[in-house]
Write a protein that holds these residues in place. Structure first.
Motif, short mmCIF file in Angstrom:
data_model
loop_
_atom_site.label_atom_id
_atom_site.label_comp_id
_atom_site.label_asym_id
_atom_site.label_seq_id
_atom_site.Cartn_x
_atom_site.Cartn_y
_atom_site.Cartn_z
N GLU A 156 -48.51 -54.24 -37.92
CA GLU A 156 -48.52 -55.70 -37.93
C GLU A 156 -47.27 -56.27 -37.27
OE1 GLU A 156 -49.19 -53.74 -40.44
OE2 GLU A 156 -51.36 -54.11 -40.57
N LYS A 157 -46.13 -55.63 -37.51
CA LYS A 157 -44.88 -56.08 -36.89
C LYS A 157 -44.91 -55.84 -35.39
CE LYS A 157 -40.63 -57.59 -36.80
NZ LYS A 157 -40.30 -59.02 -37.00
N ALA A 158 -45.47 -54.68 -35.00
CA ALA A 158 -45.56 -54.35 -33.58
C ALA A 158 -46.45 -55.35 -32.85
CB ALA A 158 -46.11 -52.93 -33.41
N LEU A 159 -47.57 -55.75 -33.48
CA LEU A 159 -48.45 -56.74 -32.87
C LEU A 159 -47.75 -58.09 -32.74
CD1 LEU A 159 -51.81 -55.89 -34.70
CD2 LEU A 159 -51.31 -55.59 -32.26
N GLU A 160 -46.97 -58.43 -33.74
CA GLU A 160 -46.23 -59.69 -33.70
C GLU A 160 -45.22 -59.71 -32.55
OE1 GLU A 160 -42.96 -62.05 -36.47
OE2 GLU A 160 -44.39 -60.67 -37.43
N LEU A 161 -44.49 -58.59 -32.38
CA LEU A 161 -43.51 -58.49 -31.30
C LEU A 161 -44.20 -58.47 -29.94
CD1 LEU A 161 -41.06 -55.86 -32.84
CD2 LEU A 161 -40.65 -58.31 -32.50
N ARG A 162 -45.35 -57.80 -29.87
CA ARG A 162 -46.09 -57.75 -28.60
C ARG A 162 -46.52 -59.15 -28.18
NH1 ARG A 162 -49.46 -54.21 -25.61
NH2 ARG A 162 -51.09 -55.37 -24.52
N LYS A 163 -47.05 -59.91 -29.14
CA LYS A 163 -47.50 -61.26 -28.84
C LYS A 163 -46.35 -62.14 -28.37
CE LYS A 163 -50.12 -65.09 -30.86
NZ LYS A 163 -50.82 -65.59 -32.07
N LYS A 164 -45.16 -61.88 -28.88
CA LYS A 164 -44.00 -62.70 -28.56
C LYS A 164 -43.36 -62.30 -27.24
CE LYS A 164 -39.51 -64.12 -30.48
NZ LYS A 164 -38.58 -63.99 -31.63
N HIS A 165 -43.32 -61.00 -26.92
CA HIS A 165 -42.53 -60.53 -25.79
C HIS A 165 -43.33 -59.95 -24.63
CE1 HIS A 165 -38.90 -61.21 -28.08
NE2 HIS A 165 -39.35 -60.46 -29.08
N VAL A 166 -44.61 -59.62 -24.83
CA VAL A 166 -45.41 -59.01 -23.76
C VAL A 166 -46.34 -60.06 -23.16
CG1 VAL A 166 -47.08 -57.23 -23.17
CG2 VAL A 166 -45.28 -56.74 -24.83
N ALA A 167 -46.42 -60.12 -21.85
CA ALA A 167 -47.25 -61.12 -21.18
C ALA A 167 -48.71 -60.95 -21.60
CB ALA A 167 -47.13 -60.98 -19.67
N PRO A 168 -49.41 -62.05 -21.86
CA PRO A 168 -50.81 -61.97 -22.28
C PRO A 168 -51.73 -61.41 -21.21
CG PRO A 168 -50.18 -64.24 -21.84
CD PRO A 168 -48.92 -63.45 -21.82
N SER A 169 -51.27 -61.35 -19.95
CA SER A 169 -52.10 -60.77 -18.89
C SER A 169 -52.29 -59.28 -19.07
CB SER A 169 -51.46 -61.04 -17.52
OG SER A 169 -50.14 -60.52 -17.47
N LEU A 170 -51.41 -58.66 -19.85
CA LEU A 170 -51.57 -57.23 -20.16
C LEU A 170 -52.42 -57.12 -21.42
CD1 LEU A 170 -50.83 -54.31 -19.49
CD2 LEU A 170 -48.81 -54.56 -20.93
N GLY A 171 -53.71 -56.86 -21.23
CA GLY A 171 -54.64 -56.88 -22.35
C GLY A 171 -54.46 -55.72 -23.31
N LEU A 172 -54.94 -55.92 -24.52
CA LEU A 172 -54.89 -54.89 -25.55
C LEU A 172 -56.31 -54.51 -25.93
CD1 LEU A 172 -53.08 -53.27 -27.50
CD2 LEU A 172 -53.33 -55.14 -29.14
N HIS A 173 -56.66 -53.24 -25.76
CA HIS A 173 -58.01 -52.79 -26.05
C HIS A 173 -58.34 -52.96 -27.54
CE1 HIS A 173 -58.94 -51.18 -22.12
NE2 HIS A 173 -57.76 -50.57 -22.09
N TYR A 174 -59.53 -53.43 -27.80
CA TYR A 174 -60.04 -53.59 -29.16
C TYR A 174 -59.18 -54.54 -29.99
CZ TYR A 174 -62.39 -49.38 -27.61
OH TYR A 174 -63.10 -48.48 -26.87
N ALA A 175 -58.54 -55.50 -29.33
CA ALA A 175 -57.67 -56.42 -30.06
C ALA A 175 -58.44 -57.25 -31.08
CB ALA A 175 -56.95 -57.34 -29.07
N ALA A 176 -59.70 -57.55 -30.76
CA ALA A 176 -60.50 -58.39 -31.67
C ALA A 176 -61.06 -57.60 -32.84
CB ALA A 176 -61.64 -59.06 -30.91
N VAL A 177 -61.01 -56.27 -32.75
CA VAL A 177 -61.57 -55.45 -33.82
C VAL A 177 -60.45 -54.88 -34.68
CG1 VAL A 177 -63.12 -53.53 -34.35
CG2 VAL A 177 -63.46 -54.87 -32.27
#
Length: 258
Positions: A47-68
């Motif tokens: 959960e912390k990693a996802l929070e940091l990713r959302k804050k610091h990684v550009a949204p153009s770099l998609g995350l597989h199965y993010a909705a699941v």
């Protein structure tokens, strides 16, 4: 990091999550290590990693199965990826590691090479490796270009093709991936279909041919599929000639080698 497909069963009536072991599905090319009981491999919680990713990684770099339910991958072995709890997942997406993740022979060869010479462009002469490589080529192919990535190889191939032929038109396969440089992203049809998200316009010189899939493609009869798919490509070439597509780009390659 490529994602993986979780090989699991539905939640059991008892409330526990059932797990289908990977060995029951497919024999591993490289046996996975023993699943020892140990604490979480990566201390940063998902959960912390996802929070940091959302804050610091550009949204153009998609995350597989993010909705699941995204997977926090800790390491890979063979055709499996393992999460921070050492849980195995059968990798059905990665398109780079042709012999599996962390194959011991590949790792050993990489370590041996790095202990001798990492990178020295333009200084290494034709050696035994070049001769061995050329021995697998047709007789009319006698030159080698050494590059550091698939993207660089495709960029170089485009420059050579444009310089030799004087044409900019190129036929690509629907759904194909060519690399992450700007010219190559514009040739990848899956990126073209996501223009609004990627912000990169399709290459106006790209012609998209159907993926020659005899199972799920538009032509499924094995006896005629090859001819039909090839016929589509021929029609594209005929259309190019009718439209007089013969531009001559001035690439750095042609300028530097006049």
């Amino acid at each position: 990091m490529a994602a993986a497909v979780a090989v699991r069963t539905r939640r059991l009536e008892s409330g526990r999550v059932g797990h289908v072991g990977p060995r029951r599905l497919i024999g591993p090319a490289v046996p996975p290590p023993p699943r020892a009981k140990r604490p979480r491999l990566e201390q940063l919680e998902k959960e912390k990693a996802l929070e940091l990713r959302k804050k610091h990684v550009a949204p153009s770099l998609g995350l597989h199965y993010a909705a699941v339910k995204p997977i926090k991958v800790a390491y890979g072995r063979g055709q499996y990826l393992y999460d921070e709890w050492d849980e195995p997942y059968l990798d059905c997406i990665n398109n780079v590691t042709h012999v599996g993740h962390c194959h011991p022979k590949v790792v050993a060869a990489g370590v041996e090479q790095m202990s001798k010479l990492v990178h020295s462009p333009g200084t290494k002469m034709a050696d035994s490796y070049t001769q061995q490589l050329l021995s697998t080529f047709p007789d009319n192919m006698g030159h080698v270009f050494y590059v550091t990535s698939g993207t660089e190889a495709n960029d170089l191939a485009l420059m050579i093709a444009e310089t030799v032929t004087g044409h900019s038109e190129i036929i690509v396969i629907d759904g194909a991936y060519h690399g992450h440089s700007k010219p190559l992203v514009g040739l990848s049809s899956y990126k073209m279909k996501e223009k609004d998200d990627s912000g990169i316009s399709p290459n106006p010189h790209a012609w998209i041919a159907s993926n020659p899939d005899p199972f799920r493609g538009k032509y499924a009869d094995p006896a005629t599929a090859g001819t039909q798919y090839a016929g589509e490509v021929k029609e594209m070439i005929d259309s190019m000639e009718k439209e007089g597509k013969k531009s001559r780009p001035q690439s750095w390659w042609s300028v530097c080698h006049r």
